[in-house]
Design a protein around this motif. Structure first.
Motif, mmCIF file in Angstrom:
data_model
loop_
_atom_site.group_PDB
_atom_site.id
_atom_site.type_symbol
_atom_site.label_atom_id
_atom_site.label_comp_id
_atom_site.label_asym_id
_atom_site.label_seq_id
_atom_site.Cartn_x
_atom_site.Cartn_y
_atom_site.Cartn_z
ATOM 1 N N PRO A 1 69.227 65.065 54.878
ATOM 2 C CA PRO A 1 68.350 65.522 53.959
ATOM 3 C C PRO A 1 67.916 64.004 53.176
ATOM 4 O O PRO A 1 66.803 63.957 52.547
ATOM 5 C CB PRO A 1 69.398 65.948 52.835
ATOM 6 C CG PRO A 1 70.250 66.784 53.817
ATOM 7 C CD PRO A 1 70.463 65.710 55.010
ATOM 8 N N ALA A 2 68.712 62.941 53.133
ATOM 9 C CA ALA A 2 68.130 61.708 52.546
ATOM 10 C C ALA A 2 66.798 61.187 53.417
ATOM 11 O O ALA A 2 66.031 60.478 52.894
ATOM 12 C CB ALA A 2 68.982 60.594 52.487
ATOM 13 N N ILE A 3 66.795 61.399 54.708
ATOM 14 C CA ILE A 3 65.813 60.638 55.610
ATOM 15 C C ILE A 3 64.657 61.700 55.236
ATOM 16 O O ILE A 3 63.341 61.245 54.971
ATOM 17 C CB ILE A 3 66.204 60.937 57.216
ATOM 18 C CG1 ILE A 3 67.481 59.959 57.220
ATOM 19 C CG2 ILE A 3 64.940 60.766 57.993
ATOM 20 C CD1 ILE A 3 67.816 60.029 58.927
ATOM 21 N N ALA A 4 64.831 62.933 55.078
ATOM 22 C CA ALA A 4 63.761 64.001 54.753
ATOM 23 C C ALA A 4 63.142 63.510 53.560
ATOM 24 O O ALA A 4 61.789 63.436 53.223
ATOM 25 C CB ALA A 4 64.110 65.125 54.906
ATOM 26 N N ASP A 5 64.072 63.252 52.238
ATOM 27 C CA ASP A 5 63.765 62.941 50.870
ATOM 28 C C ASP A 5 62.635 61.634 51.064
ATOM 29 O O ASP A 5 61.618 61.397 50.582
ATOM 30 C CB ASP A 5 64.709 62.879 50.140
ATOM 31 C CG ASP A 5 65.339 63.960 49.836
ATOM 32 O OD1 ASP A 5 64.800 65.028 49.959
ATOM 33 O OD2 ASP A 5 66.411 64.218 49.147
ATOM 34 N N ALA A 6 63.263 60.644 51.820
ATOM 35 C CA ALA A 6 62.745 59.427 51.728
ATOM 36 C C ALA A 6 61.314 59.441 52.505
ATOM 37 O O ALA A 6 60.276 58.935 52.128
ATOM 38 C CB ALA A 6 63.526 58.297 52.616
ATOM 39 N N ALA A 7 61.175 60.096 53.544
ATOM 40 C CA ALA A 7 60.074 60.579 54.348
ATOM 41 C C ALA A 7 58.839 61.158 53.124
ATOM 42 O O ALA A 7 57.597 60.899 53.450
ATOM 43 C CB ALA A 7 60.058 61.293 55.582
ATOM 44 N N ALA B 1 59.043 52.463 57.185
ATOM 45 C CA ALA B 1 58.753 52.594 55.870
ATOM 46 C C ALA B 1 59.903 53.604 55.215
ATOM 47 O O ALA B 1 60.428 53.469 53.954
ATOM 48 C CB ALA B 1 57.237 53.465 55.384
ATOM 49 N N VAL B 2 60.361 54.499 56.121
ATOM 50 C CA VAL B 2 61.445 55.305 55.857
ATOM 51 C C VAL B 2 62.885 54.384 55.394
ATOM 52 O O VAL B 2 63.431 54.639 54.604
ATOM 53 C CB VAL B 2 61.714 56.428 56.568
ATOM 54 C CG1 VAL B 2 62.957 57.268 56.155
ATOM 55 C CG2 VAL B 2 60.590 57.426 56.683
ATOM 56 N N ALA B 3 62.806 53.573 56.498
ATOM 57 C CA ALA B 3 64.059 52.779 56.557
ATOM 58 C C ALA B 3 64.038 51.750 55.192
ATOM 59 O O ALA B 3 65.231 51.676 54.617
ATOM 60 C CB ALA B 3 64.151 51.941 57.523
ATOM 61 N N GLU B 4 62.931 51.322 54.660
ATOM 62 C CA GLU B 4 62.731 50.485 53.627
ATOM 63 C C GLU B 4 63.154 51.482 52.293
ATOM 64 O O GLU B 4 64.093 50.869 51.540
ATOM 65 C CB GLU B 4 61.525 50.167 53.294
ATOM 66 C CG GLU B 4 61.162 48.851 54.181
ATOM 67 C CD GLU B 4 59.795 48.486 54.255
ATOM 68 O OE1 GLU B 4 58.889 48.903 53.249
ATOM 69 O OE2 GLU B 4 59.166 47.456 55.112
ATOM 70 N N ARG B 5 62.890 52.673 52.232
ATOM 71 C CA ARG B 5 63.127 53.500 51.154
ATOM 72 C C ARG B 5 64.736 53.748 51.060
ATOM 73 O O ARG B 5 65.230 53.839 50.144
ATOM 74 C CB ARG B 5 62.426 54.848 51.467
ATOM 75 C CG ARG B 5 61.070 54.834 51.040
ATOM 76 C CD ARG B 5 60.885 55.008 49.715
ATOM 77 N NE ARG B 5 59.469 54.914 49.245
ATOM 78 C CZ ARG B 5 58.872 54.511 48.053
ATOM 79 N NH1 ARG B 5 59.942 54.385 46.956
ATOM 80 N NH2 ARG B 5 57.767 54.469 47.850
ATOM 81 N N LEU B 6 65.165 53.862 52.060
ATOM 82 C CA LEU B 6 66.682 53.948 52.276
ATOM 83 C C LEU B 6 67.488 52.606 52.312
ATOM 84 O O LEU B 6 68.793 52.497 52.168
ATOM 85 C CB LEU B 6 67.114 54.956 53.626
ATOM 86 C CG LEU B 6 66.768 56.076 53.785
ATOM 87 C CD1 LEU B 6 66.656 56.662 55.250
ATOM 88 C CD2 LEU B 6 67.369 57.104 52.642
ATOM 89 N N ARG B 7 66.638 51.405 52.198
ATOM 90 C CA ARG B 7 67.633 50.182 52.323
ATOM 91 C C ARG B 7 68.351 50.029 53.461
ATOM 92 O O ARG B 7 69.416 49.486 53.465
ATOM 93 C CB ARG B 7 68.236 50.061 50.920
ATOM 94 C CG ARG B 7 67.307 50.180 49.816
ATOM 95 C CD ARG B 7 67.791 49.870 48.410
ATOM 96 N NE ARG B 7 66.611 49.986 47.544
ATOM 97 C CZ ARG B 7 67.031 49.867 46.211
ATOM 98 N NH1 ARG B 7 68.322 49.654 45.841
ATOM 99 N NH2 ARG B 7 65.948 49.980 45.302
ATOM 100 N N VAL B 8 67.877 50.179 54.615
ATOM 101 C CA VAL B 8 68.555 50.097 55.735
ATOM 102 C C VAL B 8 67.430 49.429 56.815
ATOM 103 O O VAL B 8 66.279 49.432 56.383
ATOM 104 C CB VAL B 8 69.011 51.183 56.455
ATOM 105 C CG1 VAL B 8 70.209 51.795 55.554
ATOM 106 C CG2 VAL B 8 68.061 52.253 56.606
ATOM 107 N N ARG B 9 67.683 49.247 57.939
ATOM 108 C CA ARG B 9 66.995 48.456 59.055
ATOM 109 C C ARG B 9 66.509 49.849 59.635
ATOM 110 O O ARG B 9 67.124 50.963 60.231
ATOM 111 C CB ARG B 9 67.639 47.605 60.055
ATOM 112 C CG ARG B 9 67.900 46.282 59.151
ATOM 113 C CD ARG B 9 68.643 45.478 60.131
ATOM 114 N NE ARG B 9 69.752 46.360 60.948
ATOM 115 C CZ ARG B 9 70.541 45.559 61.759
ATOM 116 N NH1 ARG B 9 70.398 44.417 61.976
ATOM 117 N NH2 ARG B 9 71.279 46.372 62.507
#
Length: 193
Positions: free
Chosen positions: A17-23, A39-47
């Motif tokens: 769900p966090a990945i979907a929300d970030a996407a 771009a999704v990783a940046e939203r989640l603050r991960v690599r």
């Protein structure tokens, strides 16, 4: 004690769900064309490599978004579970279609993505999209529509709505929807009579 790299999916608490929300956040800002793993990783603050535990590539990411983009429509699921008449189904479908049109307008390219992934058995899968589809089909069956007809009516309604959104018929959408649902209502009355 071994310390985890804080950018790993386990340490970061990355969930589907966090990945979907970030996407969806990326799509809202940059459209479907701007959606990337980075771009999704940046939203989640991960690599970006941390996402590969859940999604292997952009195609998987697009599938994940298509399956899980409809969490905000959970109230509609409950409403479909409680409706008892054709008129209630028409009213809920109308309001939901208008809400869906706004949702798609806020997420450039998402309607086209969803339409490209439309299949008759998409209610059999997992995710908020399948849950919403099941609720709509089951509500038609409950009011007396035979299941094959309920599936067909859902499919026609969903495809019409998506096609109208993709065509960006802003000024005509509500009028077209009303005319379309007028015909659907007539078909439903015939099916349950």
């Amino acid at each position: 004690m071994t310390r985890r790299d804080p950018s790993s999916h386990a340490a970061a608490g990355i969930t589907v769900p966090a990945i979907a929300d970030a996407a969806l956040t990326v799509i809202r800002a940059d459209g479907v064309d701007g959606l990337t793993m980075r771009a999704v990783a940046e939203r989640l603050r991960v690599r970006a490599p941390s996402l590969y535990h859940h999604v292997h590539n952009k195609s998987d990411l697009l599938d994940l978004v298509a399956r899980n983009a409809f969490d905000q429509f959970a109230a509609d699921n409950a409403a479909y579970e409680n409706l008892q008449t054709i008129d209630e189904w028409i009213a809920l479908t109308r309001s939901g279609s208008l809400e869906l049109r706004t949702f798609y307008a806020d997420h450039p390219g998402l309607a086209g993505l969803i339409q490209s992934k439309a299949s008759p058995d998409r209610d059999q899968g997992e995710g908020s999209r399948a849950e919403l589809i099941r609720a709509q089909i089951e509500s038609l069956v409950r009011i007396g529509v035979p299941e094959p007809d309920a599936r067909h009516l859902f499919e026609v309604t969903a495809r019409w709505t998506l096609a109208a959104v993709v065509a960006e018929a802003d000024g005509l959408f509500a009028d077209g929807l009303d005319l379309f649902l007028y015909g659907v209502r007539a078909r439903l009355v015939d099916l349950v009579s």
